[in-house]
Design a protein around this motif. Structure first.
Motif, PDB file in Angstrom:
ATOM      1  N   CYS A  39      -5.136  -3.060  -0.887  1.00 20.18           N
ATOM      2  CA  CYS A  39      -4.207  -3.715  -0.015  1.00 20.18           C
ATOM      3  C   CYS A  39      -4.022  -2.566   1.506  1.00 20.18           C
ATOM      4  O   CYS A  39      -3.811  -3.315   2.538  1.00 20.18           O
ATOM      5  CB  CYS A  39      -2.643  -3.723  -0.542  1.00 20.18           C
ATOM      6  N   GLY A  40      -4.115  -1.586   1.121  1.00 18.43           N
ATOM      7  CA  GLY A  40      -4.164  -0.666   2.256  1.00 18.43           C
ATOM      8  C   GLY A  40      -5.322  -0.528   3.216  1.00 18.43           C
ATOM      9  O   GLY A  40      -5.231   0.169   4.127  1.00 18.43           O
ATOM     10  N   ASP A  41      -6.413  -1.133   2.619  1.00 19.32           N
ATOM     11  CA  ASP A  41      -7.801  -1.191   3.268  1.00 19.32           C
ATOM     12  C   ASP A  41      -8.318  -2.492   4.004  1.00 19.32           C
ATOM     13  O   ASP A  41      -9.167  -2.574   4.375  1.00 19.32           O
ATOM     14  CB  ASP A  41      -8.742  -0.232   2.385  1.00 19.32           C
ATOM     15  N   LEU A  42      -7.503  -3.552   3.626  1.00 16.05           N
ATOM     16  CA  LEU A  42      -8.206  -4.915   3.740  1.00 16.05           C
ATOM     17  C   LEU A  42      -7.849  -5.217   5.223  1.00 16.05           C
ATOM     18  O   LEU A  42      -6.819  -4.612   5.714  1.00 16.05           O
ATOM     19  CB  LEU A  42      -7.623  -5.960   2.931  1.00 16.05           C
ATOM     20  N   GLY A  43      -8.475  -6.088   5.841  1.00 19.88           N
ATOM     21  CA  GLY A  43      -7.955  -6.574   7.297  1.00 19.88           C
ATOM     22  C   GLY A  43      -8.094  -5.595   8.306  1.00 19.88           C
ATOM     23  O   GLY A  43      -8.760  -4.471   8.171  1.00 19.88           O
ATOM     24  N   SER A  44      -6.926  -5.729   9.034  1.00 21.81           N
ATOM     25  CA  SER A  44      -6.723  -4.834  10.230  1.00 21.81           C
ATOM     26  C   SER A  44      -5.374  -4.200   9.821  1.00 21.81           C
ATOM     27  O   SER A  44      -4.645  -4.755   9.297  1.00 21.81           O
ATOM     28  CB  SER A  44      -6.822  -5.354  11.442  1.00 21.81           C
ATOM     29  N   THR A  81       0.953 -11.468   3.642  1.00 17.40           N
ATOM     30  CA  THR A  81       1.720 -11.108   2.601  1.00 17.40           C
ATOM     31  C   THR A  81       0.741 -11.154   1.314  1.00 17.40           C
ATOM     32  O   THR A  81      -0.203 -11.997   1.317  1.00 17.40           O
ATOM     33  CB  THR A  81       3.070 -12.095   2.077  1.00 17.40           C
ATOM     34  N   VAL A  82       1.065 -10.300   0.235  1.00 14.58           N
ATOM     35  CA  VAL A  82       0.310 -10.605  -0.842  1.00 14.58           C
ATOM     36  C   VAL A  82       0.198 -11.869  -1.609  1.00 14.58           C
ATOM     37  O   VAL A  82      -0.692 -12.570  -1.828  1.00 14.58           O
ATOM     38  CB  VAL A  82       0.571  -9.323  -2.055  1.00 14.58           C
ATOM     39  N   SER A 115       0.794  -1.135  -0.128  1.00 12.87           N
ATOM     40  CA  SER A 115       0.010   0.020  -0.027  1.00 12.87           C
ATOM     41  C   SER A 115       0.815   1.248   0.063  1.00 12.87           C
ATOM     42  O   SER A 115       0.437   2.268  -0.496  1.00 12.87           O
ATOM     43  CB  SER A 115      -0.894   0.064   1.181  1.00 12.87           C
ATOM     44  N   ARG A 116       2.085   1.098   0.431  1.00 13.04           N
ATOM     45  CA  ARG A 116       2.960   2.311   0.582  1.00 13.04           C
ATOM     46  C   ARG A 116       3.950   2.283  -0.762  1.00 13.04           C
ATOM     47  O   ARG A 116       4.596   3.484  -0.999  1.00 13.04           O
ATOM     48  CB  ARG A 116       3.827   2.221   1.786  1.00 13.04           C
ATOM     49  N   SER A 117       3.846   1.618  -1.534  1.00  9.88           N
ATOM     50  CA  SER A 117       4.871   1.206  -2.750  1.00  9.88           C
ATOM     51  C   SER A 117       4.497   2.263  -3.746  1.00  9.88           C
ATOM     52  O   SER A 117       3.451   2.340  -4.152  1.00  9.88           O
ATOM     53  CB  SER A 117       4.906  -0.052  -3.254  1.00  9.88           C
ATOM     54  N   SER A 118       5.437   3.277  -3.858  1.00  6.44           N
ATOM     55  CA  SER A 118       5.088   4.228  -4.912  1.00  6.44           C
ATOM     56  C   SER A 118       5.229   3.973  -6.243  1.00  6.44           C
ATOM     57  O   SER A 118       4.362   4.216  -7.055  1.00  6.44           O
ATOM     58  CB  SER A 118       6.468   5.431  -4.876  1.00  6.44           C
TER      59      SER A 118
END
Lengths: 158, 288, 759
Positions: free
Chosen positions: B99-104, B112-113, B83-86
């Motif tokens: 990826c930045g919003d799933l789970g907790s 991992t993805v 989620s942070r990868s530019s």
């Protein structure tokens, strides 16, 4: 099957602990039962409640779903490692002063998650705070004062 | 205290070593990356292994690298890292967002993805976007490495075609053309933060002059035994005007035939149609 | 808020043990460790209803590391429970009645060995037909669970006036049917027990409980020993909400294992066990029939309550009685009222005390119907409520004496704060709804007692601090803090200088426990009485020492000085030290408070159940998405009368937490119950509200001054939960025209309702 114990060095709250543990032990078991650091709680054991949250290299991690052997050499921080002797961490102060602590069972995990959040985002919005702590269940407070406490630290009130 | 049953743990020094360890164990060992899904299964006694083979000790497996036509992610890239990868934000922003919003927060930092792909939950929030992006995975086995398109990987709920004596070494995501727009929209099961009831990923490219759909990819989660691509819906939309309500109505009809939700089926169907429309509307109004 | 020059009463301070909870130093039961402790696990029935034919524990006993395996044959045949006759053995002997029923238990050197031993116990069952629906359970031919006719464990009927006549005289009749679902407490700390046994017959229990004194009585009785052979204490408790009220089978099982092994034995439940085998809120079926005059006056009110008891009683009978009582209380001026309650055994997991104690279910029905009545009469809901609200210093037609009552102000303040009038104007898919409630604020007749009372001791220490002994238990809600504030107020010292000793049964005086929102009122009164006696002694002594008139003395912040001459004074510490040293004077006093009122007639139910009541009005503003059926609360206003608020910070915190639980009850929480098995037995699948489900909440305190409460205070542990569900359902109705009468609210129900309206 009798699993031979293995040696690992865990750095918890800045202190190295050289211990022998069975390979299937989680970090939560080792913290609570081998190192007797009982501030980290088990609320469910399945990663759903966040009570077992610790910081590993600054990131919030569920210790009940972490194998102890996998975190040797990492920087592990539990709730016991937050206060500096008598001086509480600003988040701990804020939780206390804002009335965000009732039964207290979720509190250690909640504070550590908040600590990771504030290290990552200096001034999170209300929504960002709620999303960040959404993996830490609290049944007593309705999260109201918890969010207030975290916001107050972000805004530098403590 | 909820504990694992007794098992051994071996820290692999390389992917090849991990592969040889798991091959030698003849089905009694399992590779562990983030471990969130696996440890839950073990604690619930839904699975049992004599040996766990850990990848966390292998350095440089959390790579996100840009190649000419694609982006490659290593097996230890966490959802938080993604989620942070530019790079990901630049080329496949909607995947980074998903990826930045799933789970907790905690699960994003641990899981991992690649692990999510291998776990193959029908409702996993990263998978619809990866499907829409025509992602591929690299699978390493004793006979070598092969690349498999993601939409062939999921064979059943929590089942992939990756065998126990194989290891996924990377996910490859083709870079979408710059005119493409992507989005992932989802509806939670009950609470505002929850497992996903329906997840819809859309990747859309419109013809510059006519505005008609040049290419559309539709990835869906939690409406079938596996995450799926709605290929019939995609083909019926191709070449059409996405702002034409008749086109949308027809597409929704076809979409309903491609999904097979089980529990809360009627509501899931309704929400699938709704999210498809909402997702498309959002994409059409996105500028650059 | 009125402050009459109180120094400490009315101050919002954090809970006195917040710091140790925030540092991880607080010790809860799972944290407690002793050398040589054994660990226990319980073998539970996989069947909802079955005869136990034979239990073979021989293999389990032989497993290395196992120190004891027990079944019903190894323990005295004594049932335990809150009511007479009790209906539960700690380990069942001939029959199991729900999935999870206790059959055997193991104590071993560690949990893993204990778990392995459980697998080696073999039980022969003869599966019996089971019943999971309360209506079915009451029908002829239903399997008999406790050999009670029609599986009706308790039947209650109360009538005042003549409802049938009343209906004839009414202009409008409303008949409505409601259902509510079972929900779980979901305390973050699971249940557990640590028991140890020392010859010749001393049991020492550490249990997760809200009331050590009554747990003490129950344990001694069920162990078959005398009371002073048992010591009960508690550690920090990680949430209770009624779920830790009294004793559970695990406590007795632990005690028996301790006796068998001669060691301490610890049992902590897993989360799956928590969901499957601990108490739940009784699911309910409620039929209301109400007769109203066109001007909104109630003429007749009738209710039929069917509460699904599950397999065993726990607090069922009292909960049903409480629910019936709330029905007769809320619109108590109605001339004709009849309520019938049925507590029905089924083979489901069994109900117990849960914040609200039967009231949330009946209030959901009552206040939903109020909304429907207001609509049909063309009256605003606020107007209808104000017309029928209870008033202070009145007696209802069911004999309940109302003392302090700020219900009218609650309604008016909530309406003003919410902007009720403006928001009631139609806006598509936005709506406001309201609900009111009445609840006990002082407790009622105690469990195991004919009265409602509390006993306290206050003693001074030479450092100028005080020690308060009380039987009231702090379960994390902060009763220790509030009682310390009471003592500090009386003694002129600071709350942090008051040490509370509230749980050990060999030290703490008797109190009936932390339930029924009674502690602030009952224990608060007892502590105030004791502390005020000590204050009088301190003033007397200071007067002598300072050679001043007692009436000229001021007590403030640990000092006692002559009014106007602060230099002519002493610290409390000095007074106490000198008194001990020179006069050998005792500065220990006792305070005892009994709630004095005529109990209700046992046959008719006419009378007062609770010396003080709390009242509330909740208003909710929602926005509904008609495309998805999903909705969110935009604004929540909760106006509460719990008398003078001793600690506004933590009182607000209680209300906020209750509202969150109420939101869960109204909408997010439900069991996936299939033939007695709870399939969603983890937090992933049983959804308690997350931070993203909680709206902005405004809490208003209408501070009436109760004539009987300490400083005019009343309890407020439960009221915040009671009106939440109907307020939400009424708001959704206002926003969409969809009336939901069966909880929980779901998006599907809203969409279905919207669709029906279209057709």
């Amino acid at each position: 099957m009798d699993m031979a114990e293995r040696e690992v060095e865990l750095r918890v709250n800045g202190t190295p602990y050289r211990i022998r543990i069975e390979p299937h032990r989680t970090l939560l078991e080792v913290l609570r039962e081998t190192l007797h650091l009982t501030g980290t709680k088990e609320g469910c054991g399945l990663g759903d409640c966040g009570s077992c949250t610790v910081l590993i290299d600054g990131k919030p991690v569920l210790s009940c779903l972490t194998l102890a052997l996998e975190v040797g050499g990492r920087d592990i921080r539990t709730i016991e490692g937050l206060a500096d002797r008598e001086r509480l961490d600003p988040l701990q102060e804020a939780f206390v002063n804002h009335g965000a602590v009732q039964c207290g069972f979720c509190t250690p995990g909640m504070i550590l998650t908040a600590k990771a959040l504030l290290a990552d985002k200096k001034n999170p919005t209300d929504l960002e705070i709620r999303k960040a702590i959404a993996g830490n269940l609290c049944r007593c407070t309705g999260y109201v004062k918890i969010v207030e406490a975290i916001k107050s630290v972000a805004e530098g009130e403590e | 205290m909820l504990r694992l049953t007794k098992c051994d743990y071996l820290a692999a020094g390389s992917l090849e070593e991990a592969l040889s360890m798991v091959t030698q164990s003849k089905g009694e060992a399992k590779v562990i990356a983030g471990g969130t899904d696996l440890l839950v299964k073990l604690k619930k006694r839904e699975a049992n292994y004599k040996r766990l083979i850990g990848l966390k000790g292998i350095s440089n497996l959390d790579f996100i690298v840009e190649e000419r036509d694609q982006i490659r992610l290593g097996p230890l890239v966490t959802h938080d890292g993604a989620s942070r990868s530019s790079l990901l934000k630049r080329y496949v922003g909607f995947l980074a967002e998903a990826c930045g919003d799933l789970g907790s927060y905690q699960v994003r930092c641990m899981g991992t993805v690649v692990g999510n792909v291998c776990n193959a939950s029908p409702s996993a929030d990263s998978l619809p976007s990866l499907l829409a992006l025509d992602a591929r995975i690299s699978i390493l086995s004793s006979t070598g490495e092969k690349s498999v398109p993601l939409d062939r990987v999921f064979v059943g709920p929590f089942m992939t075609l990756v065998r126990n004596d194989e290891i996924v070494t990377a996910i490859e995501i083709p870079k979408p053309p710059p005119e493409s727009r992507g989005i992932y929209v989802k509806m939670p099961k009950v609470t505002e933060k929850d497992e996903t009831l329906v997840g819809v990923a859309l990747l859309l490219r419109r013809e510059a002059s006519t505005g008609k759909i040049e290419q559309i990819r539709l990835g869906l989660g939690s409406v079938a035994p596996t995450p799926i691509r709605a290929k019939e819906t995609e083909s019926i939309l191709t070449g059409k005007n996405p702002e034409d309500p008749k086109v949308l109505a027809q597409a929704k009809e076809v979409l309903m035939k491609e999904i097979s939700p089980r529990s809360r089926a009627g509501y899931r169907r309704h929400i699938t149609g709704y999210l498809f429309e909402e997702g498309l509307r959002a994409l059409l109004s996105k500028n650059s | 808020m009125k402050s009459e020059g109180f120094r400490v009463i009315g101050k919002g301070i954090p809970l006195s043990d917040s710091r140790e909870k925030a540092t991880g130093e607080a010790v809860y039961l799972p944290d407690y460790h002793e050398e040589g402790m054994l660990y226990g696990r319980i073998l539970r029935s996989p069947h909802p209803h079955a005869k136990i034919l034979h239990i073979d524990v021989s293999k389990a006993r032989r497993l290395p590391g196992v120190r004891a395996v027990i079944t019903h044959q190894d323990i005295p045949k004594i049932r335990f429970g809150v009511f007479d006759p009790p209906d539960k053995y700690p380990l069942e002997d001939d029959k199991v009645r729900f999935i999870g029923d206790e059959v055997a238990a193991v104590a071993a050197i560690d949990e893993e060995v204990a778990e392995e031993a459980l697998q080696l116990i073999h039980v022969d069952y003869e599966v019996l037909p089971a019943v999971f629906d309360s209506l079915e359970a009451m029908s002829p031919g239903a399997p008999s669970i406790h050999e009670k006719a029609n599986n009706i464990g308790t039947y209650i009927c109360r009538q005042f006036g003549n409802v049938e006549q009343g209906f004839k005289e009414s202009d409008h009749i409303f008949e409505d049917h409601f259902t509510t679902q079972g929900v779980a407490h979901c305390c973050l700390e699971p249940h557990g027990c640590i028991a140890s046994y020392r010859s010749p017959g001393r049991y020492d229990f550490k249990i997760t409980t809200q009331n050590t004194p009554t747990a003490h009585l129950q344990l001694a009785k069920a162990l078959g020993v005398s009371i002073n052979q048992v010591l009960v204490s508690k550690l920090k408790i990680g949430g209770a909400f009624g779920g830790k009220l009294g004793i559970e089978p695990v406590d007795l099982i632990c005690g028996h294992l301790a006796r068998q092994t001669g060691s301490s034995v610890k049992i902590i439940y897993t989360r799956a066990e928590e969901f499957q085998v601990t108490r739940i809120r009784h699911p309910s079926i409620i039929e209301l029939k109400t007769g109203v005059r066109s001007d909104g006056q109630f003429i007749a009110r009738k209710a039929k309550l069917i509460y699904d008891n599950g397999a065993y009683n726990s607090h069922g009978p009292r909960i049903l009685a409480s629910a019936c009582g709330k029905f007769t209380a809320l619109y108590g001026y109605t001339p004709n009222i009849k309520v019938e309650g049925y507590l029905v055994y089924t083979n489901n997991p069994y109900g117990g005390a849960f914040r609200g104690y039967g009231n949330p279910q009946i209030t959901f029905a009552m206040e939903s119907q109020m909304d429907m009545i207001a609509e049909r009469l063309g009256m605003d809901n606020v107007e209808l409520h104000l017309k029928n609200a209870l008033h202070p210093n009145t007696i209802t037609n069911c004999g309940a004496k109302i003392t302090s009552c700020g219900l009218t102000e609650c309604i008016q303040d909530a309406a003003r704060t919410m902007g009720w009038k403006e928001k009631r104007r139609a806006t598509p898919y936005r709506g406001v709804g309201m609900a009111v409630m009445v609840h006990s604020a002082s407790g009622s007749r105690g469990l195991f007692s004919k009265g409602n009372f509390s006993d306290a001791v206050v003693k001074m220490t030479p450092d100028g601090g005080a020690v308060v002994l009380s039987g009231a238990c702090d379960m994390g809600q902060g009763s220790d803090t509030v009682l310390a504030q009471v003592a500090a107020e009386e003694l002129g010292i600071l709350p942090r200088d008051v040490k509370m000793e509230t749980s050990r049964t060999d030290i703490a005086p008797m109190d009936l426990g932390s339930y029924a929102s009674r502690v602030t009122f009952m224990a608060g009164n007892a502590v105030q009485r004791a502390a005020s006696k000590v204050r009088a002694r301190l003033r007397e002594l200071a007067g002598e020492m300072l050679e001043a008139n007692v009436s000229d003395l001021v007590m403030k912040e640990g000092k006692i000085f002559v009014k106007g001459s602060p230099e002519k004074g002493m610290t409390v510490a000095e007074v106490v030290s000198q008194a001990y040293a020179m006069k050998g004077t005792l500065l220990t006093e006792r305070g005892y408070y009994v709630a004095e009122y005529d109990p209700p007639d046992p046959k008719t139910g006419y009378g007062t159940y609770s010396l003080a009541n709390s009242y509330a009005c909740h208003m909710v503003e929602v926005e509904v998405d008609p495309k998805t059926g999903r909705w969110r609360i935009i604004n929540y206003v909760a106006a509460h009368d719990s008398g003078r608020i001793i600690n506004p910070l933590m009182a607000k915190a209680q209300i906020e937490g209750s509202i969150a639980q109420g939101i869960g009850f109204a909408s997010t929480e439900d069991f996936d119950l299939a033939r007695g098995k709870i399939r969603n037995d983890q937090f992933l699948s049983y959804r308690v509200p997350t931070p993203l489900d909680i709206p902005p909440i405004q809490v208003i305190f209408v501070e009436t001054e109760d004539p009987n409460g300490p400083y005019g205070a009343k309890g407020l542990g439960e009221p915040g939960l009671v009106p939440v569900a109907p307020a939400i359902v009424n708001a959704i109705y206002h926003a969409t025209g969809v009336r939901i009468k069966d909880l929980p609210v779901t998006p599907e129900k809203i969409l279905e309702g919207l669709q029906k309206k279209k057709d």
